[in-house]
Enzyme design. Structure first.
Site, PDB file in Angstrom:
ATOM      1  N   ASN A   7     -26.101 -22.174  46.628  1.00  0.00           N
ATOM      2  CA  ASN A   7     -24.718 -22.154  47.092  1.00  0.00           C
ATOM      3  C   ASN A   7     -24.549 -20.870  47.903  1.00  0.00           C
ATOM      4  OD1 ASN A   7     -21.974 -22.030  47.419  1.00  0.00           O
ATOM      5  ND2 ASN A   7     -21.472 -22.336  45.259  1.00  0.00           N
ATOM      6  N   LYS A  14     -25.589 -18.103  45.272  1.00  0.00           N
ATOM      7  CA  LYS A  14     -25.779 -18.414  43.852  1.00  0.00           C
ATOM      8  C   LYS A  14     -26.967 -19.348  43.757  1.00  0.00           C
ATOM      9  CE  LYS A  14     -22.440 -19.727  40.774  1.00  0.00           C
ATOM     10  NZ  LYS A  14     -21.175 -20.393  40.429  1.00  0.00           N
ATOM     11  N   ARG A  85     -25.196 -26.658  48.505  1.00  0.00           N
ATOM     12  CA  ARG A  85     -23.765 -26.948  48.555  1.00  0.00           C
ATOM     13  C   ARG A  85     -23.278 -26.666  49.976  1.00  0.00           C
ATOM     14  NH1 ARG A  85     -18.759 -23.390  46.808  1.00  0.00           N
ATOM     15  NH2 ARG A  85     -17.155 -24.973  47.042  1.00  0.00           N
ATOM     16  N   HIS A 174     -13.755 -29.173  46.331  1.00  0.00           N
ATOM     17  CA  HIS A 174     -14.140 -29.182  44.901  1.00  0.00           C
ATOM     18  C   HIS A 174     -14.617 -30.574  44.478  1.00  0.00           C
ATOM     19  CE1 HIS A 174     -11.067 -25.729  43.941  1.00  0.00           C
ATOM     20  NE2 HIS A 174     -12.264 -25.220  44.165  1.00  0.00           N
ATOM     21  N   HIS A 202      -9.184 -28.834  38.515  1.00  0.00           N
ATOM     22  CA  HIS A 202     -10.203 -27.774  38.610  1.00  0.00           C
ATOM     23  C   HIS A 202      -9.443 -26.471  38.854  1.00  0.00           C
ATOM     24  CE1 HIS A 202     -14.142 -25.970  39.747  1.00  0.00           C
ATOM     25  NE2 HIS A 202     -13.294 -25.114  40.282  1.00  0.00           N
ATOM     26  N   ARG A 235      -4.648 -17.444  46.998  1.00  0.00           N
ATOM     27  CA  ARG A 235      -4.138 -18.392  48.006  1.00  0.00           C
ATOM     28  C   ARG A 235      -2.780 -18.931  47.574  1.00  0.00           C
ATOM     29  NH1 ARG A 235      -9.257 -22.174  48.096  1.00  0.00           N
ATOM     30  NH2 ARG A 235     -10.746 -20.467  47.890  1.00  0.00           N
ATOM     31  N   GLY A 325     -12.683 -21.916  35.353  1.00  0.00           N
ATOM     32  CA  GLY A 325     -12.507 -20.740  34.490  1.00  0.00           C
ATOM     33  C   GLY A 325     -11.189 -20.742  33.739  1.00  0.00           C
ATOM     34  N   GLU A 328     -10.936 -24.113  31.467  1.00  0.00           N
ATOM     35  CA  GLU A 328     -11.834 -24.134  30.302  1.00  0.00           C
ATOM     36  C   GLU A 328     -11.487 -23.059  29.284  1.00  0.00           C
ATOM     37  OE1 GLU A 328     -15.937 -24.030  31.691  1.00  0.00           O
ATOM     38  OE2 GLU A 328     -15.424 -25.436  33.288  1.00  0.00           O
ATOM     39  N   GLU A 379     -21.295 -27.538  38.428  1.00  0.00           N
ATOM     40  CA  GLU A 379     -21.530 -28.011  39.791  1.00  0.00           C
ATOM     41  C   GLU A 379     -23.015 -27.970  40.147  1.00  0.00           C
ATOM     42  OE1 GLU A 379     -18.069 -26.806  42.589  1.00  0.00           O
ATOM     43  OE2 GLU A 379     -17.866 -25.537  40.837  1.00  0.00           O
TER      44      GLU A 379
HETATM   45  P1  AMP Z   1     -13.874 -19.547  38.164  1.00  0.00           P
HETATM   46  O1  AMP Z   1     -13.567 -19.380  39.632  1.00  0.00           O
HETATM   47  O2  AMP Z   1     -14.046 -20.972  37.735  1.00  0.00           O
HETATM   48  O3  AMP Z   1     -14.951 -18.618  37.657  1.00  0.00           O
HETATM   49  O4  AMP Z   1     -12.534 -19.054  37.390  1.00  0.00           O
HETATM   50  C1  AMP Z   1     -12.021 -17.755  37.517  1.00  0.00           C
HETATM   51  C2  AMP Z   1     -10.654 -17.686  36.817  1.00  0.00           C
HETATM   52  O5  AMP Z   1     -10.807 -18.055  35.436  1.00  0.00           O
HETATM   53  C3  AMP Z   1     -10.047 -16.289  36.840  1.00  0.00           C
HETATM   54  O6  AMP Z   1      -8.655 -16.369  37.119  1.00  0.00           O
HETATM   55  C4  AMP Z   1     -10.242 -15.827  35.414  1.00  0.00           C
HETATM   56  O7  AMP Z   1      -9.277 -14.890  35.026  1.00  0.00           O
HETATM   57  C5  AMP Z   1     -10.056 -17.129  34.658  1.00  0.00           C
HETATM   58  N1  AMP Z   1     -10.566 -16.995  33.283  1.00  0.00           N
HETATM   59  C6  AMP Z   1     -11.832 -16.804  32.873  1.00  0.00           C
HETATM   60  N2  AMP Z   1     -11.871 -16.633  31.526  1.00  0.00           N
HETATM   61  C7  AMP Z   1     -10.586 -16.704  31.081  1.00  0.00           C
HETATM   62  C8  AMP Z   1      -9.945 -16.599  29.799  1.00  0.00           C
HETATM   63  N3  AMP Z   1     -10.646 -16.365  28.695  1.00  0.00           N
HETATM   64  N4  AMP Z   1      -8.598 -16.749  29.749  1.00  0.00           N
HETATM   65  C9  AMP Z   1      -7.880 -16.963  30.864  1.00  0.00           C
HETATM   66  N5  AMP Z   1      -8.405 -17.067  32.081  1.00  0.00           N
HETATM   67  C10 AMP Z   1      -9.744 -16.938  32.208  1.00  0.00           C
END
Ligand code: AMP
Length: 396
Positions: A7, A14, A85, A174, A202, A235, A325, A328, A379
């Site tokens: 990616n 990545k 990707r 996505h 997502h 954004r 993030g 989940e 992904e």
């Molecule tokens: P990603 O782009 O999928 O890695 O997601 C990043 C986002 O997930 C960021 O806003 C992080 O603050 C959020 N995130 C990751 N871990 C947690 C958590 N334990 N509680 C709340 N938000 C989280």
């Protein structure tokens, strides 16, 4: 056979090495700050983390470090495929495709649609083809999954020539993640994907929702660019199209300065005046920070509205699915969204919701309510599966 998944962003790559035959992950890693003096790579393999400085900061150097690691693992000659990707495939690509000179030319033709992403994807593909010349290289597009959207969902109400001559329409992004979590949700629900109507959310640094009917995207919140739709880390998501001209005149900004501010200084960051990171905002809101509270409230409100809107695209909703993030990990965001979606029959099971964090996926809806699930997206695995399926001559 090992499949390498790449990616390539403008300043990072990545990578993941997967063997789908026996479900092994050979290595994962990230090269960062490419193009600058501080470029470095880290590789996680055999339970250890390695780091390397990349003095020239190029993709070629990052792939040389990666190739060295593959040699050390003794698998370099067994890497049969490289899945890339690619962010924007325009209207041309509905599915993954083997990379040829002609395909690269068509990805290049999509650069005006994704000027930040596609040039980096192309540079990464060319460097990877040079570094791994014996493997089959495959492009997997973020936009491809959404090519099943009907015209009523993908057309903007703007002059028709903008669409016909300049490709102005909704594409969605996505796609790999939405497709993956929809399939996983069907498994978790114990029902065939073909029978299910799902709303997938997502929620990461970038955020989008998708209406998935029988495994096909029928609408999504991102559009011509990944700026449309939900509030994201930096954004804005949806704003009045009249805003650009107004703020350009009032604040003396150029159009590209306005676009840049909507991409980089807005969203959770702009609303809170504090951070684009959901974890930090939840902590700050807990301490009484008014901007953080407002950012969370607007994020949740707009997300709930978009998810409810997807019910119109689907007619009937069988389950809501959270991933990324935030999706989940943030029980607070999920709980607040489900509370607003009572109109769809949603209700949260507080205990299950609190437990579904840090990789613990599962059902978070109250008994008898509309099903709501947390699914961990992957992904890299989806790209590897689609790459393998293409090379084996079947569709994933
Ligand atoms: P990603 O782009 O999928 O890695 O997601 C990043 C986002 O997930 C960021 O806003 C992080 O603050 C959020 N995130 C990751 N871990 C947690 C958590 N334990 N509680 C709340 N938000 C989280």
């Amino acid at each position: 056979m090992w499949t390498l998944v790449l990616n390539c962003g403008s300043s990072s790559v990545k990578f993941a090495l997967l063997n789908l035959d026996d479900d092994r992950v050979g290595l994962t890693g990230l090269a960062e700050r490419l193009g600058s003096a501080g470029a470095s790579a880290r590789l996680d393999m055999e339970g250890e983390r390695r780091t390397a400085d990349l003095r020239g900061g190029s993709y070629a150097e990052a792939f040389a470090v990666l190739a060295g690691a593959l040699d050390e693992l003794g698998v370099r000659t067994q890497v049969g495929a490289v899945g890339h990707r690619v962010v924007h495939g325009g209207e041309r690509f509905h599915a993954p495709v083997r990379l040829t000179d002609e395909v690269l030319g068509e990805i290049r033709a999509c650069v005006p649609l994704a000027p930040l992403h596609n040039p980096a994807n192309i540079a990464g593909i060319e460097a990877a083809q040079a570094a791994f010349p014996d493997a089959a290289h495959v492009a997997v597009f973020d936009t491809a999954f959404h090519q099943t959207m009907p015209e009523v969902a993908y057309r903007y109400p703007v002059p028709g020539d903008w669409y016909r001559q300049h490709g102005v329409r909704r594409y969605g992004f996505h796609g790999t993640s939405h497709a993956y979590v929809a399939a996983r949700a069907a498994q978790d629900l114990g029902r065939p994907l073909a029978e299910l109507n799902l709303v997938t959310a997502h929620l990461g640094n970038g955020c989008s929702v998708c209406a998935v009917q029988g495994g096909r995207s029928v609408d999504t919140s991102m559009g011509l660019t990944p700026l449309e739709g939900l509030v994201m880390g930096t954004r804005s998501g949806d704003v009045d199209p009249g805003l650009h001209d107004y703020i350009a005149r009032q604040a003396g900004l150029s159009l590209s300065e306005v676009t840049s501010a909507l991409n980089k200084e807005s969203g959770l960051l702009g609303l809170s005046g504090l951070s684009n990171d959901m974890r930090e905002l939840e902590e700050a809101a807990g301490r009484g920070h008014a901007g953080a509270r407002l950012a969370l409230d607007v994020f949740v409100y707009r997300l709930a509205k978009q998810m409810a809107g997807m019910a119109v695209a689907l007619g009937r909703v069988d389950a809501l699915v959270f991933t990324g993030g935030i999706g989940e990990n943030s029980a607070a965001v999920r709980g607040a969204v489900l509370a607003r979606l009572g109109v769809l029959g949603a209700a949260v099971d507080d205990e299950a919701n609190r437990a579904a964090v840090r990789g613990q996926a599962g059902r978070i809806s109250a008994p008898g309510a509309l099903a709501a699930l947390v699914v961990n997206t992957d992904e890299e695995r989806m790209i590897a599966e689609q790459t393998r399926a293409l090379l084996a001559g079947v569709s994933a």
